[in-house]
Enzyme design. Structure first.
Site, PDB file in Angstrom:
ATOM      1  N   CYS A 581      23.641   7.259   8.650  1.00 43.84           N
ATOM      2  CA  CYS A 581      24.109   5.923   8.292  1.00 43.84           C
ATOM      3  C   CYS A 581      25.165   5.068   9.059  1.00 43.84           C
ATOM      4  CB  CYS A 581      24.527   5.668   6.677  1.00 43.84           C
ATOM      5  SG  CYS A 581      22.813   6.501   5.691  1.00 43.84           S
ATOM      6  N   HIS A 717      31.844   0.438   2.898  1.00 45.44           N
ATOM      7  CA  HIS A 717      30.532   1.023   3.297  1.00 45.44           C
ATOM      8  C   HIS A 717      29.657   0.472   2.295  1.00 45.44           C
ATOM      9  CE1 HIS A 717      27.407   3.349   4.741  1.00 45.44           C
ATOM     10  NE2 HIS A 717      27.324   3.953   3.777  1.00 45.44           N
ATOM     11  N   HIS A 761      20.988  -2.270   3.114  1.00 42.76           N
ATOM     12  CA  HIS A 761      21.775  -1.077   3.964  1.00 42.76           C
ATOM     13  C   HIS A 761      20.851  -1.112   5.203  1.00 42.76           C
ATOM     14  CE1 HIS A 761      23.419   2.348   5.233  1.00 42.76           C
ATOM     15  NE2 HIS A 761      23.451   3.058   4.289  1.00 42.76           N
ATOM     16  N   HIS A1366     -25.400 -22.082  13.671  1.00 41.94           N
ATOM     17  CA  HIS A1366     -24.423 -22.380  14.786  1.00 41.94           C
ATOM     18  C   HIS A1366     -24.216 -21.466  15.767  1.00 41.94           C
ATOM     19  CE1 HIS A1366     -20.118 -22.827  16.223  1.00 41.94           C
ATOM     20  NE2 HIS A1366     -20.276 -23.976  15.740  1.00 41.94           N
ATOM     21  N   ASP A1556     -19.616 -29.042   8.363  1.00 39.22           N
ATOM     22  CA  ASP A1556     -19.930 -29.058   9.897  1.00 39.22           C
ATOM     23  C   ASP A1556     -20.515 -30.785  10.001  1.00 39.22           C
ATOM     24  OD1 ASP A1556     -20.079 -28.042  12.394  1.00 39.22           O
ATOM     25  OD2 ASP A1556     -19.862 -26.191  11.138  1.00 39.22           O
TER      26      ASP A1556
END
Length: 1792
Positions: A581, A717, A761, A1366, A1556
């Site tokens: 860390c 921290h 963190h 189509h 369509d």
């Protein structure tokens, strides 16, 4: 012989005279070895003063180097210690040779002296030099020669060795400046090749000074040697003399005259220039070298220094006076060593001396002469000598090294950048979220992993996370790959942490004003990178799914900082550090340590964290690290139960504070100290320890020298764990807010905070995130609110926080800079592995501006690596100007030019105010698309053309003289040369002392003209503009000859001044004239017939100058005017190039022949006299100058010849060097097209305005302008602005983690679950089932949020029939209307599930983006699954998001191929909003009706419309054919539509064929209109902005659709339109922003092929068939292995694998002949035809990107390769082989 008898009274008190001799020569030992041993001894514990001297000497030399103009400063390599420069052979032979050798001699002699005097055996040496009573005369004297005598002055003024360090580095500074000054002056006398070892001094033996002087006087009188160039006697001894002068004249002297040649002589190693020259230097020169020394007043001469000229001690009352006297002597006085010997002997005779001890640095001839003379003169006088170098040869005791403190300098942070959660893509956005007190946690986004399958709050399922939350960067895959020279493939496979590291590094450097090698601290060899990183998620999960080429370099941590170093060419170290860390802050501390140790001068550092691996979530949950509640870290909350994971990337730039101040950087914060320790006594490795943390704070505060109570802010921290928060609070309060002992006063509040409460963190990035937060606090003067306490404060915290003056800010709190005390903060970063890192941060110093910038106009530059980014950069700058209208224009220009990288797409503007600048930038923004980038072949060649006489005002006021120290020093040096030649000073003619019409004698005018041009040319060179060819017009030729190395500046000034004096004395001013005529030579001859005149100049096709007597010119002007030619009489006193100059020609030629030296040109010279280019030394001589005075200046022929011989061409950039641009007009007239031309000065215009405009032109032409040099005179008054950063041309490069293998990993835990899932798959989650939404496979609802996942099989008969209804390219394609029905179905289902009471749902389908067509496979027996996921975080927000994915038969889900968003709305509101538009649309429909009636518009019947539609693109099934009639004109049409009754065929919410029918009019226009090139192209839609219907679409009902398609500005191949759907003249529906993109018809097979067909598979093997609606973006080249398809082709055709017998040629400038019968030849012909190129364009070095072969063209050519050549390749072929040569080689290797 004198017999020495010690005085009787002295017998009991023996007295010793100590003489220290400092030589002007290095000892014969190897210098590098001596200095290396000196450096080694300096590390010993007994030599701390020596160590300090070497350290200070290094610092001072770096500072002096930084003050040099850039072309000189860059000659000095980066050095850690001045002692290492002894081995830099090239440096010690170059232009700085004398300066560097002077410094090394100082370092050697003073270092050896200090070391000798510090030695235990000889420690009393320095003390013995000085009398205990300062009033008593010392029994010591200092002597030396050259630089040696300067070194002796440091000893003279130092009463202790510590003083010797201070005085010594001042002497070193003066020695360096002396070398530079002498070299500059000598350069004007003769421009010598520094590496040629031509000596400026010869010693002649057996010759007296009188003999030498008489010979020199006679010879130089006969040769008429200019006074400044004369050889002179510089040193005298009993047996020899030393003569000095310009090297070429010395060589001629010893070659041509027996009186010198026949004697014994030798050249001395004097290569840096002239010294001891009273005719060259003056007192002010010595003052200029010494300047104002920085020594305190107590430094005064104590030990006498003997003059090398008089032999007597210098009489000075201060160190500064002594330094000046010594430098004056070195510059102007003869060396008479015999006088020194005599002076020492006299001192011996006058004092009670029993013996003499001479201290030397190795034995040398002058010291030996001194010893011998004393011994000979005084018998019985003991004389001994000690070698001060002997001690350095002793062994060093390596056990007693004492390296000294490395913590002396503070560290400045000068740049920062970040990518943080919550959309914080820069530091400003990061501050905004901090100031707003936001907690930016959210559910784990889908691009990381499927949170639902990988999350189990119960913790029962193996390998799952207990939490579904974190804080994340938005789209971490966004990246500008071409900018960083990465291919898309490499970018995709490179960890986003590495990518964001290099991006933020660039931005931080950009904000820091970084420019490589601008200063010593930015030397590329002295820059390193340090990054903290604690995970490899992307490599382990994302790229690990399919390991490929870049798995290692793209994923291994070391490559992150390594890639930054490689890209920026940093040669310093690169580190990737993992301390869990605390990785980023511990790494930053390590970087600070490297700065403190002197390992580097600039650091890029930071931390990286991007979360993609579910394992880490699971592991941290099982280790009880993570919170289970949905929030960022609950720091200091009583319910804190762990931390919230977060992404984060941050980069900062750091330097030592003194370097940052010297570099004029913005100082964001200062680090006085940082340290790391370990919680060794903690109860477990992951548990914190307050005691160790407190120890660390005390250590770091002591190191910083700061009282802990003066700290006003601590950044915790603060992860939000019970143990961590309590331990940290205890340690902080114990040290920074104690309750016992000394406590904080009321004026010493301590605020605390923790950024993890906002953004979670960031693990490896946590430290740099906290650091950037505090830097922003310093910048903004505020402390943001703490948001970690969600309920109540941790009960374990002190209850007496008020008494401790300890505060948690719950709202934004002021933290402003005050004059009373500094703001000081502490930043903590702890490691789960036990490490603790603490960094102290304080505000930067307040810096005052020194002076002002008087320039009235400035140049502003903007650049980028792509046109898209250039537009973005311009837009950002324009926005900045709109917000900052009062910005300093000088600061802005400085920041944009001297403090930025410059890329190949460039614009420049010159302006005086923000309004003007903004308008220019807006104008340039509009023209970006038509701009050409800089050529990739490098900067164009530069030619200098020097203006002739008559262009300037009679008197000038040169602003450059007033404000440029370099230009001023050049002019003043040249003016002094002129005065040394006997000419009057010309400075009053250029410094504005007189009005511009004040006339001067020709000698002043012409010498001024030449000197200004020489100085101006040199000024251009300091700006990085160096000529490759020169030309001079008339008088301008003299300056051209100087720059080309033919004449020295001294000789040129002598010739110009002498010629002017001859004109004044032998010619009468005003009797002749010069006349410019706007006509050609032939036209003039035809017009004036037989009238007499001289042809003076032929400047251009229509630019001619005549000369002659006044009467002749007036007579000639009459017929010329009658013919209509423009005639202008020039205002000059003499008519050059005419008979008026005849009286001076013989004398001038003789003077030139005898007085000056002509050298071979170092540059081609375009000669207007000869009408050609001159390369040789024979053409340029005294006769040439005679002819140039009288003959015709044929400038036109010279330019034509220069073009014919290819010395110049259309790309050559011309800079006119002179008082007003005249020649550039002639040059433009001589070239077609006209080249880029730039003037230096312009009459009536401020010099800076002209230069700014010219530099802008040169910059955009591609020349490397040294902007730092341009701004150098004013830099102390300028400030670096925090301007917008680079506008990236980003694309999302991301490899998605697929499936759930991170959970299973071969374990058996999930076997049962898989069986359950299979059973569940058989049983749908919901009863909802339609043709398009066949099965709900997952649904989750929680409150107002929900998720629904449906899966359908395209092979289901009804759905397959809908797709086949189509057809495109004979394939069934899922139309957008099918996607629409899916969304209407799922959208309504999701809405009613969450709001059960809802009756009618009206959905607006927005932002539909289809990136790849869904094409039905040909094998109907195998399922073809696709999946659509609908999610909403809050249904009450009225929106849901949809994602489409293909699903393989093994369950693998591919990347999304379509997305959209549904916005739920109100149909009545839609109707009312459309109502005002109805009459406008109806008006257009009526216009189309009228046009149709007039035969202008086309009318199509139902059958004709769909026949044309089918022929051109889409074959519709009958149920889709709703348009009954169409009227169309170009790209505008309306259609009458009737929706068909269809029985059976499936169940739908809104049948696709209804949608369509009312919407595909837009597609009809794009694919049928006669305004489209339908034969060669087709158009498809990638989506729309909005589709909504306020009423249902009902079969049998009649509708009318209208649309007009319009090309977009950004891309003319993309069209947009709004489809309006009417029912009974009411707009009831609309498809807004429907988009169509045009593609070459040849790509139909590539885009629309059944996925299981052979052609589709071949495309997939070749790299993918490309998306249906978008194509890959261009990217930089890579060199991958041979494509798989090629391998297959070679196996099928063995003969094709034979490599070509002749390898492909290297890149050439001309296109090689194309063999049209070869495969490569056919391929190149095909490429030329498709791209519209000429064969001549196909040179091997031509890049496809520069030839216009973009991504789309690449696909077309790839298709042509397949069809015509039988070669199947990927569309990325031209990325893999980016040039013609590379492709040719590949084709010849595999297909020849």
């Amino acid at each position: 012989m004198v017999t020495y008898t010690p005085p009787a009274e002295a017998q009991d008190l023996p007295t010793k005279l100590k003489v220290l001799y400092f030589s002007n020569e290095f000892p014969t030992d190897d210098l590098s070895t001596l200095l290396r041993r000196l450096h080694s001894h300096s590390k010993h514990s007994s030599h701390p003063i020596l160590a300090r001297f070497l350290s200070e000497a290094t610092r001072v030399l770096r500072n002096e180097v930084s003050q040099l103009r850039m072309e000189l400063g860059q000659l000095v390599p980066a050095f850690e210690s001045v002692t290492t420069l002894a081995g830099e052979t090239k440096l010690r032979k170059g232009p700085l040779a004398q300066s560097i050798d002077g410094v090394l001699l100082c370092v050697l002699q003073l270092g050896m002296y200090i070391g000798y005097a510090s030695h235990p055996l000889w420690f009393f040496l320095h003390c013995e030099l000085y009398p205990e009573d300062q009033a008593t005369e010392t029994n010591s004297v200092l002597t030396g020669l050259g630089v040696g005598i300067l070194v002796s002055t440091a000893v003279s003024v130092s009463t202790s060795l510590d003083d010797a360090v201070t005085a010594g580095v001042e002497v070193l500074r003066i020695a360096f400046r002396l070398g530079v000054f002498v070299a500059n002056v000598s350069h004007n006398l003769e421009d010598v090749d520094a590496e040629a070892s031509d000596s400026w001094a010869y010693v002649v033996h057996g010759m007296t000074v009188d003999e030498a002087q008489k010979e020199l006087d006679d010879i130089q009188a006969k040769e008429r040697t200019p006074s400044a160039s004369k050889i002179f006697v510089s040193a005298i001894s009993e047996t020899s003399v030393t003569v000095s002068g310009p090297p070429s004249r010395l060589k001629a002297l010893f070659r041509n005259y027996a009186s010198f040649r026949d004697r014994k002589f030798a050249h001395l190693p004097v290569y840096g220039g002239l010294c001891h020259a009273a005719h060259i230097y003056a007192r002010e020169d010595a003052q200029a070298v010494v300047r104002a020394p920085s020594l305190p007043a107590r430094y005064k001469p104590v030990v006498p220094v003997m003059s090398t000229s008089s032999g007597q001690p210098f009489l000075a009352s201060s160190a500064a006076e002594l330094f000046e006297q010594v430098i004056f002597e070195v510059l102007t006085k003869q060396i008479v060593w015999d006088n020194v010997i005599r002076g020492v002997a006299e001192r011996v005779a006058k004092t009670d001396v029993h013996d003499v001890n001479i201290k030397v640095f190795r034995h040398s001839l002058p010291a030996q002469q001194l010893s011998t003379a004393l011994t000979s003169a005084m018998t019985d006088l003991p004389v001994d000598a000690d070698d001060l170098l002997a001690w350095v040869g002793t062994d060093v005791d390596h056990g007693q090294y004492s390296p000294g403190s490395s913590m002396q300098s503070k560290i400045a942070i000068v740049g920062m950048s970040c990518r943080m959660p919550g959309g914080a893509t820069d530091t400003e956005k990061f501050w905004d979220l901090l100031e707003a007190g936001l907690d930016v946690h959210r559910r784990i986004p889908a691009d990381r992993f499927d949170v639902d399958s990988h999350h189990d709050p119960t913790g029962k399922r193996m390998n799952t996370s207990h939490t579904a939350y974190g804080c994340f960067i938005d789209e971490p895959g966004l990246f500008d790959a071409p900018f960083f020279n990465m291919s898309p493939r490499e970018a995709e496979q490179t960890d986003p942490m590495q990518r964001l590291a290099i991006v933020t590094a660039y931005e931080a450097l950009e904000r820091a004003g970084y420019v490589a090698n601008r200063t010593p601290a930015t030397n590329l060899n002295r820059i390193g990178t340090w990054y903290g990183q604690a995970s490899d998620d992307y490599r382990e999960v994302n790229t690990g799914q399919e390991i490929s080429t870049y798995f290692i370099p793209g994923g291994c941590r070391a490559f992150g900082p390594g890639r930054i170093n490689y890209f920026f060419k940093f040669a310093g170290p690169s580190f990737n550090c993992d301390t869990a860390c605390s990785s980023s802050l511990a790494t930053i501390q390590a970087a600070c340590t490297a700065l403190w140790a002197g390992d580097v001068d600039t650091v890029v550092a930071g931390g990286l964290n991007v979360l993609t691996n579910s394992d880490a979530f699971a592991g941290l949950c099982n280790g009880h690290f993570l919170t289970k509640t949905p929030n960022a870290c609950k720091t200091w909350d009583c319910t804190a139960d762990g931390y919230c994971r977060a992404d984060g990337v941050g980069s900062i730039v750091m330097k030592r504070l003194d370097d940052a101040l010297a570099d004029n950087d913005n100082i964001l914060g200062v680090i006085p100290a940082a340290a790391t320790n370990h919680s060794a006594n903690a109860v477990s490795i992951t548990h914190p320890h307050a005691g160790h943390q407190s120890d660390l704070y005390r250590q770091v505060m002591a190191r910083a020298g700061i009282d802990p109570l003066d700290v006003s802010y601590v950044e915790f921290h603060g992860t939000g764990t019970q143990a961590g928060d309590a331990e940290e609070m205890e340690s902080i309060t114990n040290v920074f807010a104690p309750i016992k002992g000394k406590r904080r006063t009321s004026k010493q509040p301590l605020h605390i905070g923790a950024v993890k409460a906002n953004v979670g963190h960031g693990e490896a990035a946590a430290g740099v995130t906290a650091l950037i937060k505090v830097l922003l606090m310093l910048q903004k003067g505020a402390i943001p609110p703490h948001v970690g306490i969600k309920t109540s404060i941790n009960p374990g915290f002190p209850k007496d926080m008020e008494r401790r003056n300890l505060h948690i800010p719950f709202e934004t709190t002021a933290w402003s800079r005050t004059s009373e005390k500094k703001r000081i903060a502490v930043v903590n970063n702890f490691s789960a592995a036990g490490g603790n890192t603490t960094l102290v941060l304080e505000e930067g110093p307040v810096r005052d501006r020194l002076g002002s910038d008087p320039r009235p106009s400035h140049v502003f530059t903007v650049s980028a690596k792509s046109k898209i980014s250039l537009k973005g950069n311009l837009q950002r700058l324009i926005a900045y100007l709109e917000k900052n209208e009062d910005v300093s224009m000088a600061d802005l220009a400085y920041s944009l030019t001297a403090r930025r990288y410059h890329h190949n797409h460039r614009v420049a503007a010159t302006a005086t105010d923000t309004s003007s600048l903004k308008q220019q930038l807006i104008s340039k923004l509009d023209g970006v698309d038509s701009m050409k980038p800089m050529p990739t072949t490098g900067a164009p060649p530069v030619a200098f053309v020097f203006t002739g006489q008559g262009a300037a005002d009679k008197s000038m006021n040169l602003q450059l003289y007033h404000h440029s120290p370099f230009f001023r020093s050049q002019l003043e040096s040249l003016d002094r040369l002129g005065q040394q030649h006997g000419f009057p000073s010309f400075l009053p003619a250029v410094d504005g002392s007189y009005p511009k019409d004040h006339a001067w004698p020709p000698v002043i005018t012409q010498v001024a003209h030449t000197s200004v041009e020489i100085a101006l040319a040199r000024y251009w060179e300091t700006l990085g503009i160096k000529p490759e060819v020169v030309a001079g017009h008339s008088l301008g030729e003299y300056a051209a000859f100087v720059i080309a190395g033919v004449l020295s500046a001294s000789d040129a000034i002598f010739l110009v001044g002498s010629r002017a004096q001859m004109l004044e004395s032998l010619c009468t001013a005003g009797t002749h004239k010069m006349m410019a005529v706007k006509a050609s030579r032939c036209e003039i001859e035809d017009a004036i017939k037989d009238l007499p005149y001289d042809l003076a100049c032929v400047n251009g096709p229509k630019e001619t100058v005549l000369s002659g007597t006044t009467e002749q010119m007036e007579a000639v002007s009459v017929p010329l005017k009658e013919k209509g030619y423009r005639v202008i009489f020039l205002d000059v006193p003499f008519a050059f190039h005419s008979a008026q100059t005849d009286p001076i020609l013989d004398l001038f030629e003789e003077t030139a022949r005898k007085s000056v030296i002509f050298r071979p040109p170092t540059l081609p010279i375009v000669s207007p006299l000869l009408g050609r280019v001159v390369f040789d030394e024979k053409s340029l001589n005294a006769e040439y100058l005679r002819r140039a005075t009288r003959g015709t200046v044929d400038f036109l022929s010279a330019m034509q010849n220069a073009q014919e011989t290819s010395i110049v061409d259309k790309d050559t950039v011309w800079v006119e060097v002179g008082p007003h641009p005249v020649c550039v007009a002639f040059i433009k007239a001589s070239f077609d097209p006209a080249p880029v031309t730039v003037g230096s000065f312009r009459r009536g215009e401020d010099n800076w305005t002209t230069l700014a405009a010219g530099l802008g032109q040169l910059h955009t032409a591609g020349l490397p302008v040294r902007w730092g040099e341009f701004h150098r005179p004013f830099e102390a008054s300028l400030r670096l602005l925090d301007l917008p950063t680079y506008s990236w041309n980003e694309k999302n490069y991301w490899i998605q983690y697929r499936g759930d293998w991170a959970l299973t990993k071969g374990n058996t835990f999930y076997d049962a679950e898989k069986g359950i899932n299979r059973q569940a798959a058989a049983a749908p989650v919901s009863s909802l089932s339609t043709t398009t939404v066949q099965q709900i496979i997952e649904e989750n609802f929680s409150g107002s949020s929900g998720k629904v996942v449906m899966q359908s099989d395209l092979m289901q008969p009804d759905l397959l029939a809908a797709a086949h209804g189509h057809k495109m390219n004979n394939c069934g394609v899922v139309t957008s209307s099918i996607h629409g029905d899916i969304v209407y179905t799922l959208g309504e289902y999701l809405y009613k599930k969450l709001i059960p009471m809802a009756k009618t749902v009206h959905a607006n389908i927005t932002d539909l983006k289809v990136t790849k067509g869904l094409v039905a496979q040909s094998n109907t027996k195998v399922p073809q699954y696709f999946r659509v996921t609908a999610t909403t975080a809050d249904i009450h927000a009225g929106a849901a998001d949809f994602v489409w994915e293909n699903v393989a038969n093994d369950g693998t889900v591919s990347e999304p191929f379509a997305t959209c968003r549904v916005v739920y709305g109100d149909a009545d509101h839609w109707l009312s909003s459309w109502s005002p538009l109805a009459h406008l649309v109806q008006g257009r429909i009526e216009t189309l009706e009228r046009l149709a009636a007039e035969g202008i518009a086309n009318r199509f019947s139902h059958k004709m419309a769909y026949t044309l539609f089918g022929n051109n693109l889409v074959e519709y099934a009958d149920k889709y054919r709703g348009m009954q009639a169409v009227v169309m004109h170009e790209f505008e049409a309306f259609a009458d539509v009737t929706l068909k009754h269809v029985s059976g065929g499936g169940s739908y919410t809104v049948p696709p064929y209804f949608i369509d029918s009312v919407a595909h009019l837009a597609g009809f226009i794009m694919n049928v209109s006669d305004a489209s090139d339908t034969a060669n192209t087709f158009c498809v839609t990638p989506g729309w902005d909005s589709m909504r219907f306020a009423r249902p679409l009902v079969p049998g009902q009649r509708y009318r659709s209208y649309v007009k398609m319009i090309p977009t500005d950004d891309d003319p191949s993309v069209y947009l339109g709004d489809v309006y759907v009417f029912q009974d003249k009411v707009i009831m529906g609309m498809v807004g922003g429907i988009q169509f993109r045009r593609y070459p018809r040849i790509l139909m097979n590539r885009f629309f092929a059944a996925p299981d067909s052979s052609i589709a598979k071949s495309y997939a093997a070749a790299g993918g068939a490309g998306p249906a609606v978008s194509a890959p973006a261009p990217a930089p080249p890579v060199s991958p292995p041979k494509p798989a398809v090629v391998e297959a082709a070679l196996q099928a055709n063995p003969s094709a694998s034979t490599p070509a017998s002749t390898p492909a040629p290297a890149a050439v400038t001309a296109a090689p002949a194309v063999n049209s019968d070869s495969t490569s030849g056919k391929a190149l012909v095909l490429i030329a035809n498709e791209a519209g190129l000429e064969q001549s364009d196909l040179t091997d070095d031509a890049a496809f990107a520069n030839l216009g072969v973009d991504s789309l063209m690449s696909l077309v050519i790839a298709e042509k390769f397949r069809e015509e050549l039988g070669i199947v390749v990927a569309g990325s072929l031209f990325l893999e082989y980016p040039t013609i040569g590379a492709l040719r080689s590949w084709l010849e290797e595999y297909y020849s």
